[in-house]
Design an enzyme around this catalytic site. Structure first.
Site, PDB file in Angstrom:
ATOM      1  N   GLU A  89     -33.658 -23.178 -24.867  1.00 46.59           N
ATOM      2  CA  GLU A  89     -34.563 -24.328 -25.003  1.00 46.59           C
ATOM      3  C   GLU A  89     -35.881 -23.782 -25.521  1.00 46.59           C
ATOM      4  O   GLU A  89     -36.588 -23.065 -24.813  1.00 46.59           O
ATOM      5  CB  GLU A  89     -34.760 -25.061 -23.684  1.00 46.59           C
ATOM      6  CG  GLU A  89     -35.393 -26.437 -23.886  1.00 46.59           C
ATOM      7  CD  GLU A  89     -36.558 -26.739 -22.965  1.00 46.59           C
ATOM      8  OE1 GLU A  89     -37.701 -26.812 -23.474  1.00 46.59           O
ATOM      9  OE2 GLU A  89     -36.324 -26.885 -21.761  1.00 46.59           O
ATOM     10  N   CYS A 145     -42.870 -29.151 -22.697  1.00 44.01           N
ATOM     11  CA  CYS A 145     -42.028 -29.049 -23.899  1.00 44.01           C
ATOM     12  C   CYS A 145     -41.557 -30.427 -24.334  1.00 44.01           C
ATOM     13  O   CYS A 145     -41.555 -30.743 -25.521  1.00 44.01           O
ATOM     14  CB  CYS A 145     -40.825 -28.159 -23.620  1.00 44.01           C
ATOM     15  SG  CYS A 145     -41.242 -26.459 -23.193  1.00 44.01           S
TER      16      CYS A 145
END
Length: 496
Positions: free
Chosen positions: A239, A273
């Site tokens: 990720e 994020c």
């Protein structure tokens, strides 16, 4: 935040607001990491051999232990990151929800399943089963030190793997705390261990003969992790961050959209994020939306108090990145609606709202990772979608519209791993949904059934039920067997 200056083999952790000393932790070297992986390998054999119901029982006991001490863990998260108490508590609650789901559903999701064998192998019975990798290395971030790594940890454990967890050097205490809770329950079974350290420790973990690595962090570091894992063809889940967009259509509930933008853009000081960094608004409602959003943003002030809307920059260097993005946007012709480069007063950054920012500016193309919202007008939703997708990232996105059909159509066109319609981060609280991105946001999934399968290897099994009437699976099949097989083949596949 963390410094390695005072002692070269220790992590010196300090309060991100005051700079006061908080704690010291070991900086695990290659030998220490390999020892942890060796211990995990032994524990993995025991863990994988357990019945899925027994693993569930242990995982639910782990969940209960974390839950019963939520205030203690939240205080530790606050001490290491500076985030608000509510923010710390929320990420723990979300992490526990996903742990609970993984524990309760692993047996069903990963059980052996029969599959059709097809005409050619009619005499075979076929099945697919899922088996654990063995030892999974998890490298976690500092911005959500419980919720984010626990997505991988929970599903890897539930799938039958042992885990060696390397938390961020800024939040090592959170990782140690979680491993201690496990150790209290099963002190002789190091199924979950932690190794603290910096990037060198993470690199050592990638090379320590683990069977899979799950990493969360920047795309740049993600590439380095992949390169290290490539040496042994170790599979990875990455990720790598995001530059998430929010689309506001002309028929949207503007008040709800503005409040969602504030939550997604300013929550955790923008150090998220998956949230909101860019907002694209249809021209017809651009000015009223901008005015509404500006009024909400002006009411927000960061602070060190537990009930502050958000806290400081966790890492000192991030303030400079935020300042640079703001200055670049204004130099290129963007306008400051609320705040400006002067809003960066380390360790805090006051909310900044920028408008009409050129699409090639750093504030639009790069992760700002600070409390900065860029709001730009678009002619219509199609243009909004094109701009939202014009990025190397693809983690998540949000859409506000009163039309369900339009919202789902825009969601289908968004280049992202997760999309929320009429909310921001709506998927984060749904344990059955997978999470992950595309492009520079990475690949692979955590959470949900896909997350459980991510940490399992599919294995195909067949067993012959009876001898085939026409046997072509032999070194020298007979001519008659081939004639009949080819006739059946042509009949089955030669027609449209």
């Amino acid at each position: 935040m963390t410094s390695l200056v005072e002692h070269p083999r220790r992590l010196h952790v300090v309060d991100p607001v005051t700079g006061a000393h908080h704690a010291d932790y070991e900086l695990a070297d290659e030998a220490a990491v390999r020892l942890a992986v060796t211990r995990a390998r032994e524990a993995a054999h025991w863990w994988a051999a357990l019945d899925a119901r027994d693993r569930r029982r242990h995982l639910l006991a782990f969940k209960a232990s974390v839950t019963s001490r939520v205030e203690e863990l939240a205080a530790l998260v606050r001490a290491e990151t500076g985030k608000s108490l509510a923010g710390a508590q929320l990420e723990i609650m979300l992490a526990v929800e996903h742990l609970d789901w993984a524990a309760r559903h692993a047996r069903r999701v990963l059980r052996r399943r029969s599959v059709p064998s097809g005409l050619l192998a009619f005499n075979q019975a076929s099945s697919v089963e899922y088996v654990p990798y063995g030892v999974v290395g998890v490298i976690g971030p500092w911005n959500y030190p419980v919720y984010t790594p626990m997505g991988a940890v929970s599903h890897a454990l539930a799938a039958g793997n042992a885990v060696v967890f390397k938390p961020s050097e800024y939040t090592p205490g959170v990782g140690v705390w979680l491993a201690q809770r496990w150790s209290e329950l099963l002190p002789e079974r190091p199924v979950l261990q932690v190794v603290t350290g910096d990037g060198t420790t993470g690199a050592a973990l990638c090379r320590a003969e683990v069977d899979k690595v799950a990493f969360t962090g920047s795309a740049t570091t993600g590439r380095a992790v992949m390169a290290a894992c490539a040496e042994r063809l170790t599979p990875v889940v990455i990720e790598g961050g995001g530059k998430d967009a929010l689309i506001v259509t002309a028929d949207a509930d503007l008040d709800a959209a503005a409040r969602a933008a504030v939550f997604g853009g300013l929550g955790n000081a923008g150090q998220t994020c998956a949230g909101v960094e860019r907002v694209y608004v249809e021209q017809a409602v651009y000015e009223p939306f901008l005015a509404m959003l500006a009024e909400l943003v002006r009411q927000v002030r960061p602070g060190a108090e537990p009930d502050a809307p958000y806290g400081p920059m966790t890492t000192p260097a991030q303030a400079d990145v935020v300042r640079g993005h703001i200055a670049d946007a204004l130099d290129r012709g963007g306008r400051a609606v609320v705040g400006d480069a002067g809003s960066v007063r380390p360790p805090f950054v006051e909310p900044v709202l920028l408008a009409d920012v050129p699409e090639d500016s750093a504030a639009v193309t790069e992760e700002t990772f600070g409390p900065v919202l860029v709001v730009n007008p678009v002619a219509d939703a199609d243009e909004a979608l094109r701009r939202a997708n014009a990025t190397s990232y693809g983690l998540s996105g949000s859409i506000f519209t009163r039309s369900r059909r339009r919202g789902l159509a825009l969601a289908a066109g968004m280049r992202a791993g997760a999309v929320s319609v009429n909310s921001v981060l709506g998927y984060a609280g749904v344990p059955s949904l997978p999470f992950g991105g595309v492009g520079d946001s990475g690949f692979g999934r955590v959470h949900g059934a896909d997350g459980l399968r991510e940490f399992s290897r599919p294995r195909s099994v067949t067993w012959q039920r009876f001898r085939p009437a026409i046997d072509v699976m032999t070194l020298q099949p007979s001519a008659s067997a081939m004639r009949r097989s080819l006739a059946m083949f042509s009949w089955r596949h030669g027609r449209r």
